[in-house]
Design an enzyme around this catalytic site. Structure first.
Site, PDB file in Angstrom:
ATOM      1  N   GLU A 132      26.898  26.822 -20.936  1.00 30.98           N
ATOM      2  CA  GLU A 132      26.518  25.707 -21.802  1.00 30.98           C
ATOM      3  C   GLU A 132      25.414  26.107 -22.780  1.00 30.98           C
ATOM      4  OE1 GLU A 132      27.078  23.751 -17.653  1.00 30.98           O
ATOM      5  OE2 GLU A 132      26.578  25.723 -18.475  1.00 30.98           O
ATOM      6  N   CYS A 135      24.206  21.991 -14.804  1.00 25.54           N
ATOM      7  CA  CYS A 135      23.005  21.923 -13.973  1.00 25.54           C
ATOM      8  C   CYS A 135      21.949  21.108 -14.726  1.00 25.54           C
ATOM      9  CB  CYS A 135      22.493  23.333 -13.672  1.00 25.54           C
ATOM     10  SG  CYS A 135      21.782  24.174 -15.124  1.00 25.54           S
ATOM     11  N   CYS A 158      20.887  22.761 -18.126  1.00 25.12           N
ATOM     12  CA  CYS A 158      21.886  22.611 -19.186  1.00 25.12           C
ATOM     13  C   CYS A 158      22.007  21.158 -19.635  1.00 25.12           C
ATOM     14  CB  CYS A 158      23.230  23.158 -18.718  1.00 25.12           C
ATOM     15  SG  CYS A 158      23.194  24.957 -18.490  1.00 25.12           S
TER      16      CYS A 158
END
Length: 151
Positions: A61, A89, A92
Protein backbone atom coordinates in the site's frame (compact mmCIF):
# COMPACT_ATOMS: atom_id res chain seq x y z
CA UNK A 1 -23.25 2.09 -12.07
CA UNK A 2 -25.17 -0.98 -10.99
CA UNK A 3 -24.07 -3.12 -8.07
CA UNK A 4 -23.33 -5.99 -10.45
CA UNK A 5 -21.11 -3.77 -12.61
CA UNK A 6 -19.24 -2.54 -9.53
CA UNK A 7 -18.66 -6.10 -8.31
CA UNK A 8 -17.22 -7.08 -11.73
CA UNK A 9 -14.99 -4.01 -11.74
CA UNK A 10 -13.80 -4.72 -8.18
CA UNK A 11 -12.99 -8.32 -9.11
CA UNK A 12 -11.09 -7.23 -12.21
CA UNK A 13 -8.88 -4.80 -10.28
CA UNK A 14 -8.43 -7.22 -7.38
CA UNK A 15 -7.16 -9.68 -9.99
CA UNK A 16 -4.51 -7.12 -10.92
CA UNK A 17 -3.59 -6.75 -7.23
CA UNK A 18 -3.34 -10.55 -6.98
CA UNK A 19 -0.92 -10.54 -9.91
CA UNK A 20 1.25 -8.19 -7.84
CA UNK A 21 0.94 -10.53 -4.86
CA UNK A 22 2.14 -13.39 -7.07
CA UNK A 23 5.16 -11.29 -8.08
CA UNK A 24 5.93 -10.70 -4.40
CA UNK A 25 5.58 -14.43 -3.74
CA UNK A 26 8.09 -15.28 -6.47
CA UNK A 27 10.53 -12.74 -4.96
CA UNK A 28 10.24 -14.22 -1.46
CA UNK A 29 8.27 -11.24 -0.17
CA UNK A 30 5.08 -11.58 1.85
CA UNK A 31 2.59 -11.89 -1.02
CA UNK A 32 0.50 -8.77 -0.75
CA UNK A 33 -0.27 -6.75 -3.85
CA UNK A 34 -1.97 -3.43 -4.46
CA UNK A 35 -3.16 -1.28 -7.32
CA UNK A 36 -4.48 2.26 -7.32
CA UNK A 37 -7.23 3.07 -9.80
CA UNK A 38 -8.20 6.60 -10.79
CA UNK A 39 -11.07 7.19 -13.19
CA UNK A 40 -11.04 3.57 -14.40
CA UNK A 41 -7.29 3.55 -15.04
CA UNK A 42 -4.58 1.80 -13.04
CA UNK A 43 -2.10 4.50 -12.08
CA UNK A 44 0.03 2.44 -9.65
CA UNK A 45 0.91 -1.21 -9.15
CA UNK A 46 2.97 -2.44 -6.23
CA UNK A 47 3.74 -5.31 -3.91
CA UNK A 48 5.56 -5.75 -0.64
CA UNK A 49 9.24 -4.88 -0.83
CA UNK A 50 10.17 -5.10 2.85
CA UNK A 51 12.80 -7.80 2.30
CA UNK A 52 14.18 -6.36 -0.94
CA UNK A 53 14.56 -2.86 0.48
CA UNK A 54 15.27 -3.98 4.07
CA UNK A 55 12.54 -1.53 5.08
CA UNK A 56 9.65 -2.41 7.38
CA UNK A 57 7.56 0.40 5.88
CA UNK A 58 7.81 -0.89 2.29
CA UNK A 59 4.32 -2.42 2.32
CA UNK A 60 2.41 -2.79 -0.94
CA UNK A 61 0.00 0.00 0.00
CA UNK A 62 2.80 2.43 0.88
CA UNK A 63 4.55 1.75 -2.42
CA UNK A 64 1.29 2.17 -4.32
CA UNK A 65 0.40 5.45 -2.57
CA UNK A 66 3.79 6.93 -3.46
CA UNK A 67 3.57 5.80 -7.08
CA UNK A 68 0.03 7.11 -7.46
CA UNK A 69 0.90 10.49 -5.94
CA UNK A 70 3.86 10.78 -8.31
CA UNK A 71 1.66 9.85 -11.27
CA UNK A 72 -0.96 12.46 -10.35
CA UNK A 73 1.54 15.12 -9.30
CA UNK A 74 -0.01 15.65 -5.87
CA UNK A 75 -0.25 14.02 -2.47
CA UNK A 76 -4.03 13.61 -2.34
CA UNK A 77 -5.70 10.61 -3.97
CA UNK A 78 -9.31 11.70 -3.49
CA UNK A 79 -10.56 10.31 -6.80
CA UNK A 80 -8.79 6.99 -6.31
CA UNK A 81 -9.57 3.49 -5.16
CA UNK A 82 -6.90 1.29 -3.61
CA UNK A 83 -7.26 -2.44 -4.18
CA UNK A 84 -5.16 -4.57 -1.87
CA UNK A 85 -5.15 -8.32 -1.36
CA UNK A 86 -5.04 -8.15 2.46
CA UNK A 87 -6.70 -5.70 4.86
CA UNK A 88 -4.29 -2.79 5.46
CA UNK A 89 -2.33 -2.60 8.70
CA UNK A 90 -2.62 0.47 10.94
CA UNK A 91 0.40 2.15 9.30
CA UNK A 92 -1.03 1.74 5.81
CA UNK A 93 -4.54 2.74 6.89
CA UNK A 94 -3.09 5.92 8.39
CA UNK A 95 -1.23 6.70 5.17
CA UNK A 96 -4.39 6.03 3.15
CA UNK A 97 -6.22 8.44 5.45
CA UNK A 98 -3.61 11.17 5.01
CA UNK A 99 -3.69 10.62 1.22
CA UNK A 100 -7.49 11.01 1.40
CA UNK A 101 -8.15 7.82 -0.54
CA UNK A 102 -11.92 7.65 -0.75
CA UNK A 103 -12.35 3.94 -1.41
CA UNK A 104 -10.40 0.94 -0.17
CA UNK A 105 -11.16 -2.56 -1.42
CA UNK A 106 -9.40 -5.50 0.20
CA UNK A 107 -9.42 -9.25 -0.27
CA UNK A 108 -9.05 -11.01 3.07
CA UNK A 109 -8.91 -9.79 6.64
CA UNK A 110 -5.68 -9.62 8.61
CA UNK A 111 -6.79 -10.89 12.00
CA UNK A 112 -3.40 -10.21 13.64
CA UNK A 113 -2.42 -6.79 12.31
CA UNK A 114 -5.39 -5.34 10.42
CA UNK A 115 -6.50 -1.76 10.98
CA UNK A 116 -10.13 -2.75 11.65
CA UNK A 117 -9.09 -4.26 14.98
CA UNK A 118 -6.56 -1.64 16.09
CA UNK A 119 -7.34 1.63 14.29
CA UNK A 120 -10.83 1.45 12.79
CA UNK A 121 -10.96 5.24 12.27
CA UNK A 122 -7.58 5.60 10.53
CA UNK A 123 -8.98 5.98 7.03
CA UNK A 124 -10.34 9.32 5.81
CA UNK A 125 -13.78 10.00 7.33
CA UNK A 126 -15.38 9.94 3.86
CA UNK A 127 -13.65 6.72 2.82
CA UNK A 128 -15.72 3.70 1.90
CA UNK A 129 -14.39 0.20 2.34
CA UNK A 130 -15.30 -3.09 0.75
CA UNK A 131 -13.86 -6.31 2.10
CA UNK A 132 -13.96 -9.90 0.94
CA UNK A 133 -13.37 -9.31 -2.78
CA UNK A 134 -11.79 -12.52 -4.12
CA UNK A 135 -11.26 -13.40 -0.47
CA UNK A 136 -10.48 -17.10 -0.99
CA UNK A 137 -7.77 -16.41 -3.57
CA UNK A 138 -6.20 -13.68 -1.44
CA UNK A 139 -6.18 -15.89 1.65
CA UNK A 140 -4.84 -18.90 -0.26
CA UNK A 141 -1.67 -17.18 -1.46
CA UNK A 142 -0.90 -15.96 2.06
CA UNK A 143 -1.49 -19.39 3.57
CA UNK A 144 0.63 -21.07 0.90
CA UNK A 145 3.48 -18.61 1.49
CA UNK A 146 3.56 -19.05 5.27
CA UNK A 147 3.11 -22.84 5.05
CA UNK A 148 6.18 -23.03 2.80
CA UNK A 149 8.14 -20.67 5.09
CA UNK A 150 7.50 -22.96 8.07
CA UNK A 151 8.78 -26.12 6.35
Amino acid sequence: MSTEEQIKKDEYYMGRALAEAEAAYREGEIPIGAVVVCRDRIIARAHNLTETLNDVTAHAEMQAITMAANELGGKYLQDCTLYVTVEPCTMCAGALGWAQVRRVVYGCRDEKRGYLEYAPHALHPRANTVGGVMEAECREIMQRFFKEKRK
